[in-house]
Design an enzyme around this catalytic site. Structure first.
Site, PDB file in Angstrom:
ATOM      1  N   GLU A 259       1.051  -1.164   0.112  1.00 36.25           N
ATOM      2  CA  GLU A 259      -0.095  -0.022   0.170  1.00 36.25           C
ATOM      3  C   GLU A 259       1.089   1.316  -0.384  1.00 36.25           C
ATOM      4  O   GLU A 259       1.768   1.684   0.932  1.00 36.25           O
ATOM      5  CB  GLU A 259      -0.998   0.077   0.383  1.00 36.25           C
ATOM      6  N   HIS A 283      -8.500   1.832   0.793  1.00 36.90           N
ATOM      7  CA  HIS A 283      -8.084   1.556   2.306  1.00 36.90           C
ATOM      8  C   HIS A 283      -9.299   3.261   2.758  1.00 36.90           C
ATOM      9  O   HIS A 283      -8.702   4.562   3.242  1.00 36.90           O
ATOM     10  CB  HIS A 283      -6.375   1.984   2.768  1.00 36.90           C
TER      11      HIS A 283
END
Length: 321
Positions: A259, A283
């Protein structure tokens, strides 16, 4: 007190802290590389996804308290903070409903292939005969891994959809399962084999990192749904991508091992390339106005308690006052 906000934080609550007499420095663009220079003389650090490694803690010569404006603290070197006498606190339960809502959104989207429906319509294609095929959720089994605050909120929503719910969580006692109306399952592989949908809500620790790997996905039913809105490191990406291709799994992810930072604009999707029935979000599980307001209010409560009594609400590390 001198407070550094090194992430996004609701303006209203920052103003509340300022009106209480605290000196607020806000810079959401800070990261683990630039934080050491910014944290000097700051007594309290507030972060969301910004990493706080040992070097940041060492640079905080006046640092007394790190607040994770959220639940998970895996981005903070909690043990090093304890060794330095710096308390780490979080805001448990404040974003549970928001994450549960997204988890169910992904479940529904995958079962009814909402993205694929929308994509084809935008391209001028009408394919009702294909998209009219869906298993549906009523009567199917949902396996929840992690029956904490988020897992329990997911269970409530599953009940409304008429699903059977089983859960794995070695930390919860029998009364927690009973109160949630959930059947306990002590083995994740048995849970995987019996579940039509699996959703993950556990923290990432050295023990849980990579927990969802080839062995786990092999145990799942062909065509089942797998949801991860917890932490990216829980999943071995290549194993999930392979299971999507070979077992027909449908996967919904809100978190990723690779990420990027919140301020980045590019993402390496290559680990999941070719996984056609994998839906992803950025997210955003906790990113509703309701959740962020609740998290910020909790953060202010932690600061107020420490400023007035010297006590730490929701302290997660071993350092003792």
């Amino acid at each position: 007190m001198n407070i550094l906000i090194a992430d996004k934080f609701p303006k209203h609550w920052a103003e509340v802290l300022a009106k209480q007499g605290h000196k607020i420095t806000s810079d959401p663009a800070l990261d683990e590389n630039t934080l050491p220079a910014a944290i000097k003389d700051q007594e309290i650090l507030i972060v969301r996804s910004t990493k706080v490694p040992a070097a940041v803690i060492d640079a905080g010569n006046a640092l007394q308290l790190i607040i994770r404006a959220g639940a998970g603290t895996n981005t903070i070197d909690v043990q090093h903070a304890a060794e330095k006498g710096v308390a780490v606190c979080n805001c448990p339960g404040t974003n549970s409903i928001a994450v549960a809502e997204l988890a169910f959104g992904l479940i529904l989207a995958l079962d009814r292939r909402i993205y694929h429906n929308t994509r084809d319509l935008r391209e001028g294609k009408w394919n009702k005969s294909e998209y009219g095929k869906a298993k549906g959720l009523f009567g199917r089994t949902l396996g929840i891994i992690g029956l904490g605050a988020i897992g329990r909120e997911v269970a409530k929503r599953a009940e409304a959809f008429g699903m059977k719910v089983v859960a794995y969580d070695p930390n919860d006692k029998a009364e927690v399962f009973r109160a949630a109306g959930v059947t306990p399952e002590p083995d994740i592989y048995t849970l995987a084999a019996m579940s039509d949908v699996i959703t993950v809500h556990i923290p990432e620790t050295p023990q849980t990192k990579g927990m969802f790997n080839k062995k786990f996905f092999d145990a799942m039913k062909d065509g089942a749904i797998f949801i991860n809105a917890a932490r990216g490191g829980l999943v071995v990406a290549k194993d999930l991508a392979e299971a999507v291709k070979t077992k027909g799994l449908k996967a919904g992810l809100d978190v990723y091992e690779n990420e990027p930072k919140a301020t980045d604009t590019a993402f390496d999707y290559s680990p999941y390339a070719g996984a056609e029935t994998l839906y992803g979000t950025h997210h955003i599980g906790a990113s509703t106005d309701q959740a962020q307001d609740a998290v910020a209010e909790c953060t202010v409560d932690i600061i107020n308690e420490y400023a007035s009594t010297g006590k730490f609400l929701h302290q997660v590390n071993k350092w003792q006052q």
